[in-house]
Motif scaffolding. Structure first.
Motif, PDB file in Angstrom:
ATOM      1  N   ALA A   1       0.830  -1.201   0.000  1.00 49.99           N
ATOM      2  CA  ALA A   1       0.000   0.000   0.000  1.00 49.99           C
ATOM      3  C   ALA A   1       0.864   1.249   0.000  1.00 49.99           C
ATOM      4  O   ALA A   1       0.518   2.256  -0.648  1.00 49.99           O
ATOM      5  CB  ALA A   1      -0.934  -0.009   1.212  1.00 49.99           C
ATOM      6  N   VAL A   2       1.982   1.219   0.700  1.00 49.82           N
ATOM      7  CA  VAL A   2       2.911   2.353   0.679  1.00 49.82           C
ATOM      8  C   VAL A   2       3.423   2.575  -0.743  1.00 49.82           C
ATOM      9  O   VAL A   2       3.462   3.711  -1.237  1.00 49.82           O
ATOM     10  CB  VAL A   2       4.087   2.109   1.644  1.00 49.82           C
ATOM     11  CG1 VAL A   2       5.188   3.147   1.450  1.00 49.82           C
ATOM     12  CG2 VAL A   2       3.604   2.134   3.093  1.00 49.82           C
ATOM     13  N   ARG A   3       3.796   1.504  -1.420  1.00 50.30           N
ATOM     14  CA  ARG A   3       4.286   1.616  -2.797  1.00 50.30           C
ATOM     15  C   ARG A   3       3.209   2.146  -3.734  1.00 50.30           C
ATOM     16  O   ARG A   3       3.470   2.994  -4.593  1.00 50.30           O
ATOM     17  CB  ARG A   3       4.778   0.251  -3.288  1.00 50.30           C
ATOM     18  CG  ARG A   3       6.117  -0.160  -2.727  1.00 50.30           C
ATOM     19  CD  ARG A   3       6.453  -1.598  -3.056  1.00 50.30           C
ATOM     20  NE  ARG A   3       6.465  -1.880  -4.492  1.00 50.30           N
ATOM     21  CZ  ARG A   3       6.642  -3.107  -4.992  1.00 50.30           C
ATOM     22  NH1 ARG A   3       6.801  -4.142  -4.152  1.00 50.30           N
ATOM     23  NH2 ARG A   3       6.649  -3.295  -6.299  1.00 50.30           N
ATOM     24  N   ALA A   4       1.983   1.662  -3.576  1.00 48.96           N
ATOM     25  CA  ALA A   4       0.901   2.096  -4.456  1.00 48.96           C
ATOM     26  C   ALA A   4       0.579   3.574  -4.228  1.00 48.96           C
ATOM     27  O   ALA A   4       0.363   4.325  -5.184  1.00 48.96           O
ATOM     28  CB  ALA A   4      -0.341   1.244  -4.227  1.00 48.96           C
ATOM     29  N   ALA A   5       0.529   3.990  -2.970  1.00 50.61           N
ATOM     30  CA  ALA A   5       0.257   5.407  -2.689  1.00 50.61           C
ATOM     31  C   ALA A   5       1.364   6.285  -3.234  1.00 50.61           C
ATOM     32  O   ALA A   5       1.101   7.350  -3.820  1.00 50.61           O
ATOM     33  CB  ALA A   5       0.104   5.608  -1.185  1.00 50.61           C
ATOM     34  N   ALA A   6       2.614   5.864  -3.073  1.00 55.39           N
ATOM     35  CA  ALA A   6       3.739   6.643  -3.595  1.00 55.39           C
ATOM     36  C   ALA A   6       3.670   6.765  -5.112  1.00 55.39           C
ATOM     37  O   ALA A   6       4.162   7.755  -5.680  1.00 55.39           O
ATOM     38  CB  ALA A   6       5.056   5.992  -3.173  1.00 55.39           C
ATOM     39  N   ALA A   7       3.028   5.780  -5.744  1.00 53.52           N
ATOM     40  CA  ALA A   7       2.831   5.837  -7.200  1.00 53.52           C
ATOM     41  C   ALA A   7       1.611   6.678  -7.576  1.00 53.52           C
ATOM     42  O   ALA A   7       1.274   6.772  -8.764  1.00 53.52           O
ATOM     43  CB  ALA A   7       2.691   4.423  -7.758  1.00 53.52           C
ATOM     44  N   GLY A   8       0.941   7.272  -6.587  1.00 52.81           N
ATOM     45  CA  GLY A   8      -0.188   8.160  -6.857  1.00 52.81           C
ATOM     46  C   GLY A   8      -1.517   7.462  -7.052  1.00 52.81           C
ATOM     47  O   GLY A   8      -2.421   8.025  -7.683  1.00 52.81           O
ATOM     48  N   LYS A   9      -1.674   6.269  -6.485  1.00 55.76           N
ATOM     49  CA  LYS A   9      -2.896   5.495  -6.686  1.00 55.76           C
ATOM     50  C   LYS A   9      -3.812   5.588  -5.468  1.00 55.76           C
ATOM     51  O   LYS A   9      -3.359   5.544  -4.330  1.00 55.76           O
ATOM     52  CB  LYS A   9      -2.566   4.027  -6.968  1.00 55.76           C
ATOM     53  CG  LYS A   9      -1.498   3.833  -8.034  1.00 55.76           C
ATOM     54  CD  LYS A   9      -1.829   4.575  -9.336  1.00 55.76           C
ATOM     55  CE  LYS A   9      -0.649   4.584 -10.286  1.00 55.76           C
ATOM     56  NZ  LYS A   9      -0.930   5.410 -11.503  1.00 55.76           N
TER      57      LYS A   9
ATOM     58  N   THR B   1       1.213   3.172  10.189  1.00 52.61           N
ATOM     59  CA  THR B   1       1.562   4.598  10.202  1.00 52.61           C
ATOM     60  C   THR B   1       2.241   4.994   8.904  1.00 52.61           C
ATOM     61  O   THR B   1       2.004   6.089   8.364  1.00 52.61           O
ATOM     62  CB  THR B   1       2.476   4.901  11.401  1.00 52.61           C
ATOM     63  OG1 THR B   1       1.798   4.540  12.613  1.00 52.61           O
ATOM     64  CG2 THR B   1       2.844   6.374  11.463  1.00 52.61           C
ATOM     65  N   GLU B   2       3.074   4.123   8.383  1.00 54.67           N
ATOM     66  CA  GLU B   2       3.744   4.402   7.107  1.00 54.67           C
ATOM     67  C   GLU B   2       2.740   4.494   5.967  1.00 54.67           C
ATOM     68  O   GLU B   2       2.891   5.326   5.063  1.00 54.67           O
ATOM     69  CB  GLU B   2       4.782   3.318   6.816  1.00 54.67           C
ATOM     70  CG  GLU B   2       5.980   3.340   7.753  1.00 54.67           C
ATOM     71  CD  GLU B   2       6.963   2.223   7.462  1.00 54.67           C
ATOM     72  OE1 GLU B   2       6.742   1.475   6.474  1.00 54.67           O
ATOM     73  OE2 GLU B   2       7.943   2.080   8.204  1.00 54.67           O
ATOM     74  N   VAL B   3       1.715   3.652   5.996  1.00 58.86           N
ATOM     75  CA  VAL B   3       0.683   3.723   4.955  1.00 58.86           C
ATOM     76  C   VAL B   3      -0.029   5.071   5.007  1.00 58.86           C
ATOM     77  O   VAL B   3      -0.220   5.739   3.981  1.00 58.86           O
ATOM     78  CB  VAL B   3      -0.338   2.581   5.100  1.00 58.86           C
ATOM     79  CG1 VAL B   3      -1.445   2.719   4.052  1.00 58.86           C
ATOM     80  CG2 VAL B   3       0.338   1.222   4.962  1.00 58.86           C
ATOM     81  N   VAL B   4      -0.413   5.494   6.203  1.00 60.17           N
ATOM     82  CA  VAL B   4      -1.109   6.777   6.357  1.00 60.17           C
ATOM     83  C   VAL B   4      -0.222   7.919   5.877  1.00 60.17           C
ATOM     84  O   VAL B   4      -0.683   8.827   5.158  1.00 60.17           O
ATOM     85  CB  VAL B   4      -1.534   6.991   7.820  1.00 60.17           C
ATOM     86  CG1 VAL B   4      -2.102   8.393   8.024  1.00 60.17           C
ATOM     87  CG2 VAL B   4      -2.572   5.947   8.223  1.00 60.17           C
ATOM     88  N   ALA B   5       1.049   7.895   6.237  1.00 60.15           N
ATOM     89  CA  ALA B   5       1.970   8.950   5.809  1.00 60.15           C
ATOM     90  C   ALA B   5       2.101   8.976   4.286  1.00 60.15           C
ATOM     91  O   ALA B   5       2.134  10.057   3.675  1.00 60.15           O
ATOM     92  CB  ALA B   5       3.329   8.739   6.462  1.00 60.15           C
ATOM     93  N   ALA B   6       2.163   7.810   3.666  1.00 58.92           N
ATOM     94  CA  ALA B   6       2.299   7.744   2.208  1.00 58.92           C
ATOM     95  C   ALA B   6       1.055   8.284   1.507  1.00 58.92           C
ATOM     96  O   ALA B   6       1.148   8.990   0.494  1.00 58.92           O
ATOM     97  CB  ALA B   6       2.571   6.306   1.771  1.00 58.92           C
ATOM     98  N   VAL B   7      -0.123   7.950   2.041  1.00 55.19           N
ATOM     99  CA  VAL B   7      -1.380   8.436   1.454  1.00 55.19           C
ATOM    100  C   VAL B   7      -1.460   9.962   1.568  1.00 55.19           C
ATOM    101  O   VAL B   7      -1.832  10.656   0.615  1.00 55.19           O
ATOM    102  CB  VAL B   7      -2.579   7.756   2.149  1.00 55.19           C
ATOM    103  CG1 VAL B   7      -3.875   8.491   1.831  1.00 55.19           C
ATOM    104  CG2 VAL B   7      -2.678   6.307   1.721  1.00 55.19           C
ATOM    105  N   ARG B   8      -1.100  10.485   2.722  1.00 60.71           N
ATOM    106  CA  ARG B   8      -1.154  11.941   2.907  1.00 60.71           C
ATOM    107  C   ARG B   8      -0.148  12.644   2.019  1.00 60.71           C
ATOM    108  O   ARG B   8      -0.449  13.694   1.436  1.00 60.71           O
ATOM    109  CB  ARG B   8      -0.911  12.271   4.375  1.00 60.71           C
ATOM    110  CG  ARG B   8      -2.097  11.910   5.267  1.00 60.71           C
ATOM    111  CD  ARG B   8      -1.792  12.114   6.732  1.00 60.71           C
ATOM    112  NE  ARG B   8      -2.984  11.870   7.550  1.00 60.71           N
ATOM    113  CZ  ARG B   8      -2.976  11.718   8.859  1.00 60.71           C
ATOM    114  NH1 ARG B   8      -1.823  11.782   9.537  1.00 60.71           N
ATOM    115  NH2 ARG B   8      -4.107  11.496   9.521  1.00 60.71           N
ATOM    116  N   ALA B   9       1.048  12.091   1.901  1.00 60.43           N
ATOM    117  CA  ALA B   9       2.076  12.716   1.063  1.00 60.43           C
ATOM    118  C   ALA B   9       1.670  12.736  -0.397  1.00 60.43           C
ATOM    119  O   ALA B   9       1.950  13.700  -1.124  1.00 60.43           O
ATOM    120  CB  ALA B   9       3.404  11.968   1.235  1.00 60.43           C
ATOM    121  N   ALA B  10       0.987  11.678  -0.846  1.00 60.78           N
ATOM    122  CA  ALA B  10       0.583  11.578  -2.251  1.00 60.78           C
ATOM    123  C   ALA B  10      -0.707  12.331  -2.546  1.00 60.78           C
ATOM    124  O   ALA B  10      -1.016  12.615  -3.711  1.00 60.78           O
ATOM    125  CB  ALA B  10       0.423  10.111  -2.642  1.00 60.78           C
ATOM    126  N   GLY B  11      -1.492  12.636  -1.505  1.00 58.06           N
ATOM    127  CA  GLY B  11      -2.767  13.319  -1.718  1.00 58.06           C
ATOM    128  C   GLY B  11      -3.811  12.453  -2.397  1.00 58.06           C
ATOM    129  O   GLY B  11      -4.695  12.972  -3.090  1.00 58.06           O
TER     130      GLY B  11
END
Length: 299
Positions: free
Chosen positions: A83-91, A107-117
């Motif tokens: 999920a972290v990888r997918a969010a970082a890819a903008g998905k 927590t890392e998943v939440v941070a990645a989602v917030r960073a990617a918007g």
């Protein structure tokens, strides 16, 4: 739907839930197109791709590059990093509960989602049930006070046999990690935010009992097991006190109907016709924190 083409979604995972809920639900929804499938075993991906008239991917990053959203139907220790990888890819993400293998990974998943918007949804099926929504609508709007008590009981034999008994993570983690997020989420919604795990006990066979304190002063108790010789499952939620008398019993949630409602919310969030899903990965993180507190209190 308003102002958005169909979202291209990649399905990650090939177990029973992917086959019976995620895959059929995504394929049937007018706001989504199943653009690809990836599983750990290529032959399973090929089988699901044929079933849902799409493409099997052997490279997960290639799948991420070809879609707008990713629906995960994998164990928590797999879902968290992916999920972290997918969010970082903008998905945009559709995530199962529990969100990850640990609070740190969640927590890392939440941070990645917030960073990617990007937007995210947790598959907390009960909360999308019309019967459950009607039950919650009957509760007071403010958190219940100390003169209100709530209880939840979910007892089943689903780890003794049936489609999910072969799930390694469920067999290892049991009812707390599988049923716990659903139950804690619903009690939190019914009588007010959970602020503390008051006590917890764990006994065999996979029997969890714990108490929760809520923001307004209400208290709730929970009993869970997935290894009792019971069929069908015994499921009951009760709220008693100044908040009134409210009882919800039995399987009130049809997974396919609930999943369709979840997808409606996600599409509305993406196209701007509705708010971001309230049951997002941040909610998944909070539930993971509380489940972790239960486990720690039972030691």
């Amino acid at each position: 739907m308003v102002g958005v083409d169909r979202l291209r979604v990649g399905l990650v995972g090939g177990g029973p839930w992917a086959r019976t809920v995620h895959g059929p639900g995504l394929a049937a929804h007018p706001g989504f197109e199943v653009a690809g499938v990836w599983t750990r075993r290529p032959e399973v991906a090929e089988e699901l791709a044929a079933e849902f008239d799409t493409r099997a991917f052997t490279d997960l990053d290639a799948l991420f590059a070809d879609v707008d959203a990713v629906a995960f139907a994998v164990p928590p220790h797999v879902q968290g990093p992916l999920a972290v990888r997918a969010a970082a890819a903008g998905k945009h993400l559709i995530c199962e509960k529990p969100l990850a293998a640990s609070v740190a990974e969640a927590t890392e998943v939440v941070a990645a989602v917030r960073a990617a918007g990007v937007h995210s949804s947790m598959v907390l099926t009960m909360r999308h049930s019309p019967a459950v929504r009607a039950w919650l609508a009957g509760m007071p709007k403010e958190p219940a006070g100390a003169d209100t008590v709530a209880s939840a009981r979910w007892l089943s034999g689903s780890l003794l046999g049936g489609p999910y008994s072969g799930s390694a993570w469920r067999q290892e983690q049991g009812a707390l990690l599988d049923l716990g997020p659903h139950v804690v989420d619903l009690l939190d919604a019914a009588v007010g935010p959970v602020v503390r795990v008051a006590w917890a006990h764990h006994d065999e066979p996979d029997l969890w009992r714990f108490g929760l304190d809520h923001a307004g002063g209400a208290h709730s108790t929970v009993t869970l097991s997935m290894r009792l010789p019971i069929d069908p499952s015994e499921i009951e939620f009760t709220v008693l006190g100044s908040a009134g008398r409210h009882r919800l019993a039995g399987r009130t949630a049809d997974p396919q109907e609930c999943y369709a409602a979840l997808l409606d919310e996600l599409v509305a969030a993406v196209d701007g016709s509705g708010p971001p899903p309230a049951l997002d990965v941040a909610r998944g993180l909070r539930l993971q924190e509380l489940v972790d507190e239960v486990r720690a209190a039972a030691r």
